[in-house]
Design a protein around this motif. Structure first.
Motif, PDB file in Angstrom:
ATOM      1  N   GLN A   1       0.825  -1.211   0.000  1.00 31.60           N
ATOM      2  CA  GLN A   1       0.000   0.000   0.000  1.00 31.60           C
ATOM      3  C   GLN A   1       0.865   1.268   0.000  1.00 31.60           C
TER       4      GLN A   1
ATOM      5  N   LYS B   1      -9.401   5.736  -4.831  1.00 26.78           N
ATOM      6  CA  LYS B   1      -9.760   5.328  -6.186  1.00 26.78           C
ATOM      7  C   LYS B   1      -8.508   5.193  -7.068  1.00 26.78           C
TER       8      LYS B   1
ATOM      9  N   ARG C   1      -5.366   4.945  -6.082  1.00 25.07           N
ATOM     10  CA  ARG C   1      -4.475   3.911  -5.560  1.00 25.07           C
ATOM     11  C   ARG C   1      -4.942   2.518  -5.980  1.00 25.07           C
ATOM     12  N   ASN C   2      -6.248   2.296  -5.916  1.00 23.47           N
ATOM     13  CA  ASN C   2      -6.791   1.004  -6.345  1.00 23.47           C
ATOM     14  C   ASN C   2      -6.577   0.754  -7.831  1.00 23.47           C
ATOM     15  N   LYS C   3      -6.755   1.817  -8.600  1.00 23.95           N
ATOM     16  CA  LYS C   3      -6.569   1.704 -10.043  1.00 23.95           C
ATOM     17  C   LYS C   3      -5.104   1.363 -10.355  1.00 23.95           C
TER      18      LYS C   3
ATOM     19  N   LYS D   1      -3.061  -0.173  -8.453  1.00 20.63           N
ATOM     20  CA  LYS D   1      -2.839  -1.572  -8.046  1.00 20.63           C
ATOM     21  C   LYS D   1      -3.356  -2.534  -9.122  1.00 20.63           C
ATOM     22  N   GLU D   2      -4.552  -2.240  -9.587  1.00 21.30           N
ATOM     23  CA  GLU D   2      -5.215  -3.109 -10.549  1.00 21.30           C
ATOM     24  C   GLU D   2      -4.457  -3.149 -11.874  1.00 21.30           C
ATOM     25  N   LYS D   3      -3.888  -2.003 -12.267  1.00 20.00           N
ATOM     26  CA  LYS D   3      -3.324  -1.887 -13.611  1.00 20.00           C
ATOM     27  C   LYS D   3      -1.806  -1.995 -13.685  1.00 20.00           C
ATOM     28  N   SER D   4      -1.146  -2.100 -12.541  1.00 20.17           N
ATOM     29  CA  SER D   4       0.317  -2.149 -12.574  1.00 20.17           C
ATOM     30  C   SER D   4       0.800  -3.467 -13.154  1.00 20.17           C
TER      31      SER D   4
ATOM     32  N   TYR E   1       2.855  -5.408 -10.533  1.00 18.45           N
ATOM     33  CA  TYR E   1       2.097  -5.744  -9.334  1.00 18.45           C
ATOM     34  C   TYR E   1       2.788  -6.814  -8.499  1.00 18.45           C
TER      35      TYR E   1
END
Lengths: 90, 186
Positions: free
Chosen positions: A40, B169, B171-173, B175-178, B181
């Motif tokens: 995070q 929002k 940060r989640n994006k 995470k989802e698109k990296s 990851y």
């Protein structure tokens, strides 16, 4: 406030070096043991970096518009000439 | 409310644009003269000048300019440093005075990678409003009361809530698109 927002706020203060000494110690200890928290932190750093990139891009396209405006405006002829003659090779 | 919101944001954009235009008229001739002296092209002059203005703006926001000189002199100093960053090996010698030597270029300025470009394009499609809000808060360092005014929120509390929603929002994006990851979990 939602739990996830508290998490975001704490990470923000950690990254900005604004956690109190005891808080900071606790946070660093959690970082060592909690891979999700580590992730995070990385994601949030990336988020701030992307906001910075976005802002710089926005200003750049705005400057391109200003550039075109000053290059095309008939009233700015003197300004245009003075710049262009610097680059006219003999 | 909706109309007010757009008006204030548009007005703020206009103010920033006018300030940049003034700096353009004052400082571009100086930077262009320097670049032409270094045998650079008109395009080089434009590129270097735009980067210099952005860095100047960032330094002003961060109150990092402690010397008292005319804006255009400082901007020329940034431009010379940028020239050195870009063309150190290939194009000649630039002598810097004391003021100019003390000017730093942000470390991340030229470190834009493909991954970030890709992520930003995705975010601009799905979350432009959030990016604008976050830009105002984190980049332009607008205080929350000013954010309330410019973006037309009810009060500081609702602006704060929106800020966290947007951070979450994005940060989640990310995470989802990296692509990287998996690397992040290391």
């Amino acid at each position: 406030m939602k739990t996830s927002w508290n998490n975001i706020k704490t990470i923000e203060r950690y990254l900005a070096g604004k956690l109190e000494t005891a808080e900071a110690l606790l946070f660093k200890a959690r970082l060592l043991t909690d891979p999700v928290l580590r992730q995070q932190v990385t994601l949030q750093e990336k988020t701030y970096a992307l906001v910075r990139l976005f802002a710089r891009r926005e200003i750049k396209s705005q400057l391109d518009r200003t550039h075109r405006k000053l290059s095309n405006h008939p009233e700015k002829k003197a300004f245009q000439q003075s710049i262009l003659q610097l680059f006219s090779k003999p | 409310m909706e109309v007010l919101e757009r008006n204030n944001l548009a007005q703020r954009r206009m103010e920033i644009e006018n300030a940049f235009e003034e700096l353009y008229k004052q400082a571009f001739p100086l930077v262009a003269r320097f670049v032409s002296k270094m045998n650079g092209s008109f395009q080089d002059a434009k590129d270097i000048f735009h980067d210099a203005l952005i860095i100047f703006y960032e330094k002003q926001i961060a109150r990092a300019i402690t010397v008292r000189v005319a804006d255009e002199v400082y901007i020329l100093g940034i431009a010379k440093n940028l020239w050195l960053c870009k063309f150190k090996q290939t194009r000649g010698h630039v002598s810097l005075d004391n003021l100019e030597q003390d000017i730093s270029i942000p470390e991340d300025y030229f470190q834009v990678n493909k991954e970030n470009n890709r992520l930003l394009s995705l975010l601009q499609i799905s979350g432009r409003k959030c990016l604008e809000l976050l830009r105002a808060i984190y980049y332009d360092k607008l205080g929350l009361p000013a954010v309330v005014h410019v973006f037309g929120y009810q009060n500081v509390r609702s602006a704060t809530v929106q800020k966290y929603k947007c951070l979450e929002k994005v940060r989640n994006k990310v995470k989802e698109k990296s692509i990287s990851y998996e690397d992040l979990l290391e």
